[in-house]
Write an enzyme that holds these catalytic residues in place. Structure first.
Site, short mmCIF file in Angstrom:
data_model
loop_
_atom_site.label_atom_id
_atom_site.label_comp_id
_atom_site.label_asym_id
_atom_site.label_seq_id
_atom_site.Cartn_x
_atom_site.Cartn_y
_atom_site.Cartn_z
N LYS A 189 0.85 -1.19 0.00
CA LYS A 189 0.00 0.00 0.00
C LYS A 189 0.89 1.24 0.00
CE LYS A 189 -1.84 2.93 2.48
NZ LYS A 189 -1.87 4.19 1.72
N GLU A 265 9.83 1.31 10.74
CA GLU A 265 10.90 2.28 10.50
C GLU A 265 10.25 3.65 10.61
OE1 GLU A 265 12.89 4.98 9.49
OE2 GLU A 265 12.77 4.37 7.40
N CYS A 300 13.72 10.59 6.77
CA CYS A 300 13.63 10.13 8.16
C CYS A 300 14.96 10.30 8.89
CB CYS A 300 13.12 8.71 8.23
SG CYS A 300 13.96 7.62 7.10
N GLU A 399 10.05 16.00 15.36
CA GLU A 399 10.41 15.83 13.96
C GLU A 399 9.53 16.73 13.11
OE1 GLU A 399 9.23 12.23 11.93
OE2 GLU A 399 11.19 12.08 11.00
P1 NAP Z 1 2.08 8.34 7.81
O1 NAP Z 1 0.74 8.88 8.08
O2 NAP Z 1 2.74 7.55 8.85
O3 NAP Z 1 2.00 7.51 6.45
C1 NAP Z 1 2.81 6.41 6.11
C2 NAP Z 1 1.94 5.32 5.51
O4 NAP Z 1 0.99 4.85 6.47
C3 NAP Z 1 1.11 5.82 4.32
O5 NAP Z 1 1.06 4.80 3.36
C4 NAP Z 1 -0.23 6.04 4.96
O6 NAP Z 1 -1.28 6.01 4.05
C5 NAP Z 1 -0.31 4.89 5.92
N1 NAP Z 1 -1.31 5.05 6.99
C6 NAP Z 1 -1.79 6.20 7.51
N2 NAP Z 1 -2.69 5.93 8.49
C7 NAP Z 1 -2.79 4.58 8.58
C8 NAP Z 1 -3.54 3.68 9.38
N3 NAP Z 1 -4.40 4.13 10.29
N4 NAP Z 1 -3.40 2.36 9.19
C9 NAP Z 1 -2.51 1.88 8.28
N5 NAP Z 1 -1.79 2.68 7.49
C10 NAP Z 1 -1.90 4.02 7.62
O7 NAP Z 1 3.00 9.51 7.38
P2 NAP Z 1 2.50 10.78 6.60
O8 NAP Z 1 1.13 11.26 6.95
O9 NAP Z 1 2.73 10.48 5.18
O10 NAP Z 1 3.50 11.82 7.18
C11 NAP Z 1 3.34 12.27 8.51
C12 NAP Z 1 4.62 12.17 9.25
O11 NAP Z 1 5.20 10.87 9.15
C13 NAP Z 1 5.68 13.05 8.67
O12 NAP Z 1 5.53 14.37 9.07
C14 NAP Z 1 6.91 12.40 9.25
O13 NAP Z 1 7.12 12.77 10.57
C15 NAP Z 1 6.58 10.94 9.21
N6 NAP Z 1 7.16 10.27 8.07
C16 NAP Z 1 8.28 9.53 8.27
C17 NAP Z 1 8.85 8.87 7.22
C18 NAP Z 1 10.08 8.07 7.40
O14 NAP Z 1 10.74 7.74 6.42
N7 NAP Z 1 10.44 7.67 8.60
C19 NAP Z 1 8.30 8.95 5.96
C20 NAP Z 1 7.13 9.70 5.78
C21 NAP Z 1 6.58 10.34 6.86
P3 NAP Z 1 -1.87 7.37 3.41
O15 NAP Z 1 -0.72 8.25 3.09
O16 NAP Z 1 -2.56 6.92 2.21
O17 NAP Z 1 -2.77 7.95 4.43
#
Ligand code: NAP
Ligand code: MG
Length: 500
Positions: A189, A265, A300, A399
């Site tokens: 996904k 991660e 990250c 972060e």
């Molecule tokens: P996120 O919400 O954690 O999204 C990562 C993945 O999880 C996406 O595929 C997202 O889908 C999915 N997801 C969201 N809610 C979920 C749920 N309830 N159950 C299962 N899967 C779910 O991250 P983001 O909104 O893209 O970004 C928010 C924050 O995450 C950033 O500000 C940053 O701090 C962190 N982040 C960290 C990394 C890293 O490499 N460590 C990468 C990206 C973001 P959808 O996008 O389709 O909702």
């Protein structure tokens, strides 16, 4: 916005995929719903993408399970599996320009980064695990006469991979390549912000000869499709990169469903420590700036905390500022651009919110701090630096996931290590010094999964990648990632002892 004529033609010919790949077929969501996939470059829709939800996840998991159970992939010989995954890598190579364009358009990263970093690393990852898969050995136990005991690695079954938008294809392949190499089936996904390259590569995987049902891609939202995958009773593992808040939920979903394995991660607040005896202040200044501004800060391992020894704070900050001032915010599709758009208006607003709150607390950035290129309709924020942060400032603790660097200072190495470790995160850390004893002791004392000495972010497929503390657990990259997608089975054969 300035895009070359040749690129205009390639853009016009581009056909961004919008249908999911389930059981080897391109299909719309069962509900018929789609969502608009927005390009952060100009805020305009690229295409409509299938909004998969629970029903589609059920279909994909059933396809993945059937493929696993009948052994159409698992039971291929290692040589056959290797050939198929190498063929996939070749097809990705043949389509690298298309994949790079899709990635840059989808998430706003500079096309040059997509070309030189994301896509080559995704290909390298695929190739590396293809090459590794026939070098996995089991163990023979010292069980004594009358018994032959051995342990083998068995694939887990159906792997749910949930990945973020910052390095969409690269992260997808960090999960999918070792999982497939181990003989598992995968339901991937991608993030709603970045579905395109995962869909395209799943098409290429079919062309490469990966049997239908082995790699499925369900596009859609995290709350619906992601949650359904993580709660599914027939998924054996969730492998995830993203935020800590979603990581926490995934563990709850696993606990409330089938105790599936979870590998996380998550993010970080990674420190880069520059001592006064740093061997190369210019290299350190480059690393300090690009360590946090690469990929618009959406990394990250972003080095978002710069700890500088007080004796060199001012001259070193000048060097960092000189590098950062040279970073021009530009159109991701302009081939000269090295710093593009943030992934979404939401991520841009979050970043600007951090900057505003820092201002409200009396801090003024020494560089940047504003949204720019508004006329494009895209989501652009300048590289931003705050000096003289206190270790308890929000910008030193939380972060941001945007282009914001906080500079702190220290007097002694003990103080530096205390500040560096004073965080709930533990993903990466860096040390710059000529003192080998200090470097080696700091490397061991830093509570982080990755430590770089006199350099930053050597993205090395051969070495494990992952965090300590709330940066998660489980490792991507290296042979450790292969073992993550397997269980160990002990088999004992009893036989008549010799000399009877
Ligand atoms: P996120 O919400 O954690 O999204 C990562 C993945 O999880 C996406 O595929 C997202 O889908 C999915 N997801 C969201 N809610 C979920 C749920 N309830 N159950 C299962 N899967 C779910 O991250 P983001 O909104 O893209 O970004 C928010 C924050 O995450 C950033 O500000 C940053 O701090 C962190 N982040 C960290 C990394 C890293 O490499 N460590 C990468 C990206 C973001 P959808 O996008 O389709 O909702
Ligand atoms: Mg997008």
């Amino acid at each position: 916005m300035t895009v070359s004529a040749a690129l205009q033609d390639r853009l016009a010919a581009l056909q961004p995929p919008g249908l999911m790949i389930i059981d080897g077929r391109k299909i719309a969501a069962l509900s018929g719903e789609t969502f608009a996939n927005i390009s952060p470059r100009d805020g305009k829709p690229i295409n409509a993408v299938a909004a998969g939800d629970k029903a589609d996840v059920d279909l994909a998991v059933a396809a993945a399970r059937a493929a696993f159970e009948d052994g159409r992939w698992r039971d291929r010989t290692p040589a056959e599996k290797k050939k198929t995954l190498l063929r996939l890598a070749e097809l990705m190579e043949a389509h690298r320009e298309e994949l790079a364009l899709l990635e840059a358009l989808d998430v706003g990263k500079p096309l040059s980064d997509a070309r030189n970093v994301d896509i080559p690393l995704a290909i390298q990852t695929t190739r590396w695990y293809a090459e590794a898969l026939d070098k996995i050995y089991g163990e023979v136990g010292p069980s004594g006469p009358g018994r032959l005991s051995y342990a083998v690695h068995e694939p887990l079954g159906v792997i749910g991979a949930i990945v973020p938008w910052n390095f969409p294809l690269h992260m997808a392949m960090w999960k999918a390549a070792p999982a497939l190499a181990m003989g598992n089936s995968v339901v991937l996904k991608p993030a709603e912000q970045s579905p395109l390259t995962a869909l395209r590569v799943a098409e290429l995987a079919l062309e490469a000869g990966l049997p239908p049902g082995v790699l499925n891609v369900v596009t859609g939202f995290g709350e619906t499709a992601g949650q359904a995958l993580a709660r599914h009773m027939d998924v054996d593992m969730i492998t995830f990169t993203g935020s800590g808040s979603v990581g926490r939920r995934l563990m709850v979903y696993a606990g409330e469903s089938n105790l599936k394995r979870v590998s996380l991660e998550l993010g970080g607040k990674s420190p880069q420590i520059v001592f006064a005896d740093c061997p190369d202040l210019d290299a350190a200044a480059e690393a300090a700036a690009w360590g946090v501004f690469f990929n618009q800060g959406e990394v990250c391992t972003a080095a978002s905390r710069l700890l500088v020894q007080e004796a060199i704070r001012e001259p070193f900050l000048e060097k960092v500022l000189a590098v950062a001032r040279g970073i021009q915010v530009g159109d991701p599709l302009d081939e000269a651009t090295r710093f593009g758009a943030m992934v979404s208006s939401e991520q841009m607003r979050t970043t600007l919110g951090y900057i505003e709150r820092a201002r409200a607390s009396g801090l003024e950035p020494v560089l940047g701090g504003r949204q720019v290129l508004q006329a494009t309709g895209g989501f652009y924020v300048e590289p931003t630096i705050f000096d003289r942060l206190s270790p308890d400032a929000a910008l030193a603790r939380e972060e941001v996931f945007g282009p914001v660097l906080g500079v702190l200072s220290f007097q002694t190495s003990d103080e530096a290590l205390r500040i560096a470790n004073d965080t709930v995160y533990g993903l990466a850390a860096g040390v710059w010094t000529s003192n080998i004893d200090l470097a080696m002791s700091a490397a061991r004392r830093l509570r982080a999964g990755l430590v770089w000495i006199n350099g930053w972010d050597a993205c090395d497929i051969t070495m494990p990648f992952g965090g300590f503390k709330q940066s998660g657990f489980g490792r991507d990259r290296s042979l450790h990632a292969l073992h993550k997608y397997a269980d160990l089975k002990s088999i004992t054969l009893s036989h008549r002892p010799p000399h009877v």
